[in-house]
Scaffold this active site. Structure first.
Site, mmCIF file in Angstrom:
data_model
loop_
_atom_site.group_PDB
_atom_site.id
_atom_site.type_symbol
_atom_site.label_atom_id
_atom_site.label_comp_id
_atom_site.label_asym_id
_atom_site.label_seq_id
_atom_site.Cartn_x
_atom_site.Cartn_y
_atom_site.Cartn_z
ATOM 1 N N ASP A 1 4.875 -4.100 -7.167
ATOM 2 C CA ASP A 1 4.535 -5.339 -6.466
ATOM 3 C C ASP A 1 5.807 -5.869 -5.792
ATOM 4 O O ASP A 1 6.748 -6.273 -6.476
ATOM 5 C CB ASP A 1 3.993 -6.340 -7.507
ATOM 6 C CG ASP A 1 3.572 -7.656 -6.878
ATOM 7 O OD1 ASP A 1 3.643 -7.767 -5.643
ATOM 8 O OD2 ASP A 1 3.175 -8.567 -7.635
ATOM 9 N N ASP B 1 1.608 -5.296 0.057
ATOM 10 C CA ASP B 1 2.818 -5.368 -0.759
ATOM 11 C C ASP B 1 2.607 -4.945 -2.211
ATOM 12 O O ASP B 1 3.460 -5.202 -3.067
ATOM 13 C CB ASP B 1 3.418 -6.782 -0.700
ATOM 14 C CG ASP B 1 2.460 -7.839 -1.197
ATOM 15 O OD1 ASP B 1 1.292 -7.507 -1.436
ATOM 16 O OD2 ASP B 1 2.876 -8.994 -1.343
ATOM 17 N N GLU B 2 1.491 -4.316 -2.499
ATOM 18 C CA GLU B 2 1.223 -3.873 -3.874
ATOM 19 C C GLU B 2 0.569 -2.504 -3.832
ATOM 20 O O GLU B 2 -0.396 -2.305 -3.084
ATOM 21 C CB GLU B 2 0.202 -4.799 -4.545
ATOM 22 C CG GLU B 2 0.730 -6.100 -5.066
ATOM 23 C CD GLU B 2 -0.412 -6.921 -5.642
ATOM 24 O OE1 GLU B 2 -0.425 -7.125 -6.855
ATOM 25 O OE2 GLU B 2 -1.296 -7.343 -4.872
#
Lengths: 93, 388
Positions: free
Chosen positions: B4, B99-100
């Site tokens: 993350d 973003d993960e």
């Protein structure tokens, strides 16, 4: 366009430039690195290339180089179909 | 494993412009005072300026905050670079959001902790020295997500199902990934307010109340999920676009070009992926908190923005807006792969659409477009989805 920011006094200045510039570039094995460019009669030496990214305008690929010297950040744009460089924006502390 | 990225959009901006580092700053889709920050830097978060705070409110908290306009291509590029690093460790990568990403390391011979440490180092070295991430390692996605949230920013945590009871201490149900507001409400009706209470609730009673979803929920909260990693090749279920309007009106004539523009964008993406659709949806959120949404199943296949627009227009015909519209979403559902069989009764668009696509591929999006989209270039600009 000029943008000033900060609390009581402006802490920074962000300016959209969009002017063609002459750039000296080092072509390495897998990357191109802007070394110097001339803007407003000043020769600016790039101290660091912070980020390189690209986008497409139709089929034409455009590269962006986020670079800085000791006191300023610059965004340079390379249009690959024209091999033309543009200084897009400047940020000064 | 979940990787993350911390304060992703803001960190990428700080990576690009080193003079923003160490400063409270935020990223917004528009620099208008009422716009919300779609990301804030670690420094801004430390001052209490969170994602979704309006620029106006953020400036009240800290007048010196720097707000920059988002640049989706920048974030996509860095996200691509980071996902390339992941692919050196496993081919089972699920980019959950920009973003993960989840990584399945079950078949990896290397210790996941070593992999996590190496990934953190490589992100700094290869994508940018200012970029940090929180790595969560666990036996399934739910636990990996909990582990990643455990230490932010720049953490690396390992969590086992046996530690869940301890980790749940002080947590609310809504803090858990995958437990929606609806579930929180339903469970509150049973007197379940915390993850520990849900863990201990008799499974048979949960199943009697909610059926299979009740079982899956209990399984999840007890750390027994058996999940699969959905790689990028997995089939999409829908193609849609939405936009928080930069103007407010109740006039449907002024809103129609927004719907058409969103529909054209969704249709372009769907055609590029080789799908046709036999279902459409439209939803509208109003400034007073109200809203409308409707789905329609079609007896025929469609694949153009104009067709989606026509369907959406007929769906919202009866809607009466009590306050100005602030958000519109429109899209295709019920997808199926496009067959190249020639129709006995070809429509004019069957020949025209591929030509229009070719022109836009070559010269840029919306280079050729419906006349009603003239002077609408600031409607629904390129944007990026975050969260899920």
């Amino acid at each position: 366009m000029k943008v000033q920011g900060g609390a009581e006094r402006p802490l920074f200045m962000w300016e959209i430039i969009n002017q063609r510039v002459q750039v000296e570039v080092l072509f390495g094995l897998n990357q191109a690195q802007p070394q110097r460019f001339t803007w407003q009669g000043r020769e600016i030496t790039v101290k660091k290339v912070n980020l390189v990214y690209s986008s497409f305008v139709g089929r034409a690929k455009v590269y962006y180089f986020a670079v800085s010297d000791d006191t300023n950040y610059f965004k340079l744009q390379l249009e690959t179909d024209k091999l033309a460089w543009t200084l897009v924006e400047v940020y000064s502390d | 494993m979940l990787v993350d990225m911390n304060s992703f959009f803001a960190s990428v901006e700080q990576q690009a412009n080193p003079f923003l580092r160490g400063r409270p700053m935020g990223v917004a889709a528009s620099l208008h005072e009422t716009s919300c920050l779609i990301a804030t830097s670690k420094e801004a978060k430390a001052m209490g300026i969170k994602t979704a705070t309006s620029i106006y409110k953020a400036k009240k908290i800290y007048p010196g905050i720097v707000v920059v306009k988002n640049e989706p291509e920048k974030y996509r590029e860095v996200s691509r670079q980071i996902n390339t690093i992941f692919s050196d460790y496993t081919d089972q990568v699920e980019p959950y959001s920009i973003d993960e990403s989840f990584l399945d390391l079950t078949s990896s011979k290397t210790n996941p902790v070593m992999v996590g440490m190496e990934i953190k180092r490589r992100i700094r070295e290869e994508a940018g020295e200012w970029l940090t991430c929180s790595v969560g390692i666990g036996p399934n996605k739910f636990i990996a997500k909990l582990a990643a949230d455990y230490q932010k920013p720049d953490g690396l945590s390992v969590l086992w199902a046996s530690q869940l009871r301890e980790v749940y201490g002080g947590k609310k149900l809504s803090d858990l990934w995958g437990i929606s507001r609806g579930w929180t409400k339903r469970l509150a009706g049973l007197g379940i307010f915390t993850p520990r209470q849900l863990m201990d609730y008799p499974l048979a009673n949960l199943m009697a109340m909610f059926g299979k979803p009740g079982y899956y929920l209990w399984q999840k909260v007890n750390g027994l999920d058996e999940d699969i990693i959905a790689t990028e090749e997995d089939v999409s279920k829908s193609f849609g676009n939405s936009w928080v309007l930069n103007f407010r009106t109740m006039d449907k004539n002024l809103l129609a070009p927004v719907v058409l523009r969103l529909a054209e964008k969704a249709a372009r993406r769907m055609r590029r992926e080789g799908f046709v659709s036999s279902g459409v949806y439209i939803s509208v959120r109003l400034a007073d908190g109200g809203g409308f949404q409707q789905f329609r199943k079609l007896k025929f296949k469609i694949n153009t923005g104009l067709e989606l627009y026509i369907q959406a227009m007929s769906l919202w015909q009866s809607w009466k807006f009590s306050s100005p519209v602030m958000h519109i979403a429109v899209g295709f559902t019920s997808l199926s792969p496009k067959m190249n069989q020639t129709s006995l009764w070809p429509k004019q668009e069957d020949n025209l659409t591929p030509v229009l696509d070719k022109i836009n591929d070559k010269y840029g999006e919306m280079m050729i477009r419906p006349g009603s989209l003239t002077r609408t270039s600031d409607y629904a600009p390129d944007s990026i989805a975050f969260g899920k």
